[in-house]
Design a protein around this motif. Structure first.
Motif, PDB file in Angstrom:
ATOM      1  N   UNK A 207       7.710  17.602 -17.667  1.00  0.00           N
ATOM      2  CA  UNK A 207       8.563  16.057 -17.462  1.00  0.00           C
ATOM      3  C   UNK A 207       9.783  16.285 -18.629  1.00  0.00           C
ATOM      4  N   UNK A 208       9.513  16.999 -19.447  1.00  0.00           N
ATOM      5  CA  UNK A 208      10.602  17.258 -20.454  1.00  0.00           C
ATOM      6  C   UNK A 208      11.502  18.550 -20.261  1.00  0.00           C
ATOM      7  N   UNK A 209      10.840  19.812 -19.985  1.00  0.00           N
ATOM      8  CA  UNK A 209      11.595  20.828 -19.524  1.00  0.00           C
ATOM      9  C   UNK A 209      12.363  20.927 -18.150  1.00  0.00           C
ATOM     10  N   UNK A 210      11.572  20.336 -17.367  1.00  0.00           N
ATOM     11  CA  UNK A 210      11.896  20.199 -15.757  1.00  0.00           C
ATOM     12  C   UNK A 210      11.557  21.602 -15.275  1.00  0.00           C
TER      13      UNK A 210
ATOM     14  N   UNK B  83      12.126  27.739  -9.728  1.00  0.00           N
ATOM     15  CA  UNK B  83      11.785  27.817 -11.412  1.00  0.00           C
ATOM     16  C   UNK B  83      12.056  26.323 -11.806  1.00  0.00           C
ATOM     17  N   UNK B  84      12.719  25.073 -11.371  1.00  0.00           N
ATOM     18  CA  UNK B  84      12.825  24.307 -12.235  1.00  0.00           C
ATOM     19  C   UNK B  84      13.438  23.086 -11.094  1.00  0.00           C
ATOM     20  N   UNK B  85      13.546  21.877 -11.699  1.00  0.00           N
ATOM     21  CA  UNK B  85      13.920  20.741 -10.637  1.00  0.00           C
ATOM     22  C   UNK B  85      15.369  20.899 -10.235  1.00  0.00           C
ATOM     23  N   UNK B  86      16.150  21.602 -10.884  1.00  0.00           N
ATOM     24  CA  UNK B  86      17.490  21.773 -10.400  1.00  0.00           C
ATOM     25  C   UNK B  86      17.663  22.795  -8.977  1.00  0.00           C
TER      26      UNK B  86
ATOM     27  N   UNK C 294       3.976  13.957 -15.913  1.00  0.00           N
ATOM     28  CA  UNK C 294       4.782  15.327 -15.024  1.00  0.00           C
ATOM     29  C   UNK C 294       5.697  14.688 -13.878  1.00  0.00           C
ATOM     30  N   UNK C 295       6.385  15.698 -13.523  1.00  0.00           N
ATOM     31  CA  UNK C 295       7.344  15.340 -12.231  1.00  0.00           C
ATOM     32  C   UNK C 295       6.886  15.945 -11.037  1.00  0.00           C
TER      33      UNK C 295
END
Ligand SMILES: Nc1ncnc2c1ncn2[C@@H]1O[C@H](COP(=O)(O)OP(=O)(O)OP(=O)(O)O)[C@@H](O)[C@H]1O
Ligand SMILES: [Mg+2]
Length: 356
Positions: free
Chosen positions: A342-345, A226-229, A271-272
């Motif tokens: 790039x901001x919420x990841x 769901x996210x970068x974590x 973006x990431x």
């Protein structure tokens, strides 16, 4: 029995350790709570067991609210992170202790202890004392002591963390077989080890800083983080994250353009970009030539550390390369690309079909 957590919130003083946690665990499920140290995993287990009260929220067992129910009435057994056997009692007495406390008849105690000891392969240890046992044997005795109560829900807090790597692999396999396949007990298993979580779980809940990040099967978490974590927490070596830009529906990275063939319309701007080390190959047609900073041997394969700008890209290879440190080697992308805001990841989209 099913276990449901609704809006569980808990603070110690001014620190919020659990933030509005919602989870439903099905009957017979092997459910893993995965998170880094200090994320609130043990606190959540203790709340389910009734050893700690939530500030807000409900705990339901089989649909019944148990917040007010005494721990001993919940039919839950817990094996603690620092399980402690009674040092002055032999293994038999350690295991039978919960039954004695309940006033179970002697013959019944003997047969129950034998049954559980047999299940865990510790029958030959029944006369020994804890100090005479290895860590793995003590671990089994602690499990036996919990199992002997015939719990309907089993809570395990990092039960394998004190063991050596080989024994951990053996026991994690046996534990799942026993609790899930043979006994069918609803199990909630806490670990910070993502490999343990991936190999044992029907479903995993990832928790970070007291907040639930994602719930899903091991495959769902790996393929749709769901996210970068989650993306970097699940999978070894960790997913690479690269700062990139989207312009005219193409991803600009390493000064090159990746044309997206999927029908998704990409958000323009920074973006990431995420790509797993297994999905980067050495060879042509390359997307970049990157400097080899070093190599790690794993036995089963190799991790290459490549430099670009001020960061590092990891690449996983099954075979050694002929490249030497300091050399610039060509790399290509050969696997799904993950795009994160790039901001919420948060994950924006996953791209399977692209061309450089
Ligand atoms: N009784 C307590 N009083 C004050 N703070 C506490 C108490 N118990 C836990 N905490 C804090 O709550 C947070 C979560 O602790 P918890 O033990 O649930 O984490 P964990 O995910 O189990 O970590 P680990 O993987 O290291 O066991 C930590 O910051 C911890 O310091
Ligand atoms: Mg803990």
């Amino acid at each position: 029995m099913s276990v449901e957590l609704k809006n569980i919130t808990k603070a110690f003083g001014s620190t919020e350790v659990l933030k509005d946690v919602n989870i439903r665990i099905e009957k017979g499920e092997f459910f893993v709570l995965l998170g880094p140290s200090g994320s609130g995993k043990s606190t959540l287990l203790r709340i389910i067991a009734g050893l700690e009260e939530p500030d807000r929220g409900e705990i339901l067992i089989n649909g019944q609210r148990v917040n007010e129910l005494d721990p001993s009435k919940r039919n839950i057994a817990m094996v603690f992170q620092n399980y402690a056997l009674y040092p002055h009692m032999n293994v038999f007495n350690n295991i039978s202790f919960p039954l004695k406390m309940r006033g179970v008849k002697k013959e019944e105690i003997i047969s129950k202890v034998r049954e559980v000891a047999n299940l865990l392969n510790i029958t030959h240890l029944l006369d020994k004392y804890p100090y005479q046992l290895s860590g793995g044997e003590q671990q089994r005795v602690a499990l036996a002591r919990a199992l002997v109560r015939d719990p309907e829900v089993f809570l395990l807090d990092e039960p394998l963390s004190n063991l050596d790597a080989k024994l951990r692999v053996k026991l994690r396999f046996e534990l799942r077989k026993l609790l899930h396949d043979q006994l069918g007990i609803t199990t909630i298993y806490v670990t910070h080890d993502q490999i343990e979580a991936m190999t044992m779980a029907d479903r995993i809940a990832v928790i970070n800083k007291g907040a639930l990040m994602q719930i899903g099967t091991p495959t769902e978490l790996y393929e749709k983080p769901k996210n970068t974590f989650i993306a970097t927490f699940i999978g070894t070596p960790s997913m690479n994250l690269i700062m990139a830009r989207v312009e005219d529906n193409a991803i600009k990275v390493f000064g090159r353009r990746i044309i997206v063939r999927d029908k998704t319309r990409l958000p323009e701007g920074d973006i990431i970009l995420g790509i797993r080390p297994q999905d980067i190959k050495v060879g042509e047609p390359s997307i970049a030539r990157l400097k080899l900073a070093g190599e790690e041997k794993l036995g089963s394969g190799y991790i290459l550390h490549l430099n670009f700008e001020n960061s590092e890209l990891l690449l996983y290879l099954e075979r050694e390369t002929a490249a030497v440190k300091g050399e610039f080697i060509p790399v290509l992308f050969d696997g799904p690309l993950y795009l994160f805001d790039s901001s919420t990841e948060e994950l924006v989209t996953k791209i399977d079909n692209y061309e450089v």
